[in-house]
Design a protein around this motif. Structure first.
Motif: not given
Length: 276
Positions: A88-112
């Protein structure tokens, strides 16, 4: 590769809190935030709060450490890895912000796992201060949507993704997951054959319940990460089965094929149970 695009909201969907509030509260700036809240739009306020944090000596590393402690249901990461593995093609659509989201996704090991993150820009400037900017520059022009906040219309994002997929000459099915009122507009943009997964008893659920017939997509609610995983995998398997039947890839006896088609039809029916 499965011809399925799965669109995730972030706050209270991938993580189990609002990332803006989480950072402000954890770093002890709740009172100032509440004082300023009535005076400006949310997106502008978060940028100002990041300036206040910097002015009072809070570092980017401290903010990142707080983000890494954000609560996440234990089934969310396995669910995301599973559907990514299915193609599946996964995408984020969020009213948060890029720094917060990428920091958490990288920490969880799922950014890729995500091909794209659509959100408000967030970056560290030359002074080491985190800047949060609007997705749409609402100071110069309006996105024209009366349902969404001035800084971001997720419906515009969905329309852009739909157009991009269409331009590639591909027919893809969409699944959208979210919780907030900002997730209502993109839900209205989904087409027949798509699915929307609103978090039950959250603002988007309440808005959908007012008139479910306004949505073309099938509606399947969820309450927590465990149910999100179960419902999402079921919908993806339903889509894959239906597409195999259409393409003739699923070879079986007439009786078995009929049963599969019936099961797929039942899974496609909206599961929304409107509160009485």
């Amino acid at each position: 590769m499965a011809d399925i695009v799965v669109l995730f909201d972030f706050d209270k969907t991938i993580i189990d809190c609002d990332s803006d509030n989480w950072v402000v509260d954890e770093l002890g700036f709740t009172d100032l935030f509440n004082e300023l809240l009535p005076t400006m739009p949310w997106n502008s306020l978060i940028d100002k709060m990041m300036g206040e944090l910097h002015a009072r000596g809070r570092t980017i590393e401290e903010i990142a450490d707080v983000l890494k402690r954000a609560p996440v249901h234990p089934r969310i990461v396995p669910a995301i890895k599973s559907i990514h593995a299915l193609g599946c093609d996964l995408r984020v659509v969020s009213d948060a912000n890029l720094f917060f989201i990428e920091t958490i996704l990288n920490h969880l090991g799922i950014r890729e796992c995500f091909s794209e993150i659509n959100t408000n820009p967030g970056f560290v400037d030359e002074e080491g201060r985190l800047r949060i900017l609007p997705f749409h520059d609402f100071k110069s022009s309006s996105h024209g949507c009366g349902l969404c906040p001035p800084n971001m219309c997720k419906g515009v994002v969905i329309e852009r993704i739909q157009a991009s997929v269409s331009a590639e000459g591909k027919k893809k099915r969409f699944i959208y997951l979210g919780d907030g009122s900002g997730d209502y507009c993109p839900s209205l943009k989904l087409l027949e054959g798509d699915f929307v997964m609103p978090r039950k008893n959250y603002p988007v659920w309440d808005l959908i319940c007012r008139n479910p017939m306004l949505l073309k997509a099938g509606i399947h609610e969820w309450t927590d990460g465990e149910e999100l995983e179960r419902v999402l995998l079921r919908l993806i398997n339903t889509i894959i089965t239906e597409e195999k039947i259409k393409s003739g890839q699923l070879i079986s006896s007439d009786c078995k094929l009929q049963n599969i088609a019936l099961s797929a039809h039942e899974a496609r029916l909206p599961a929304l149970r409107v509160p009485q």
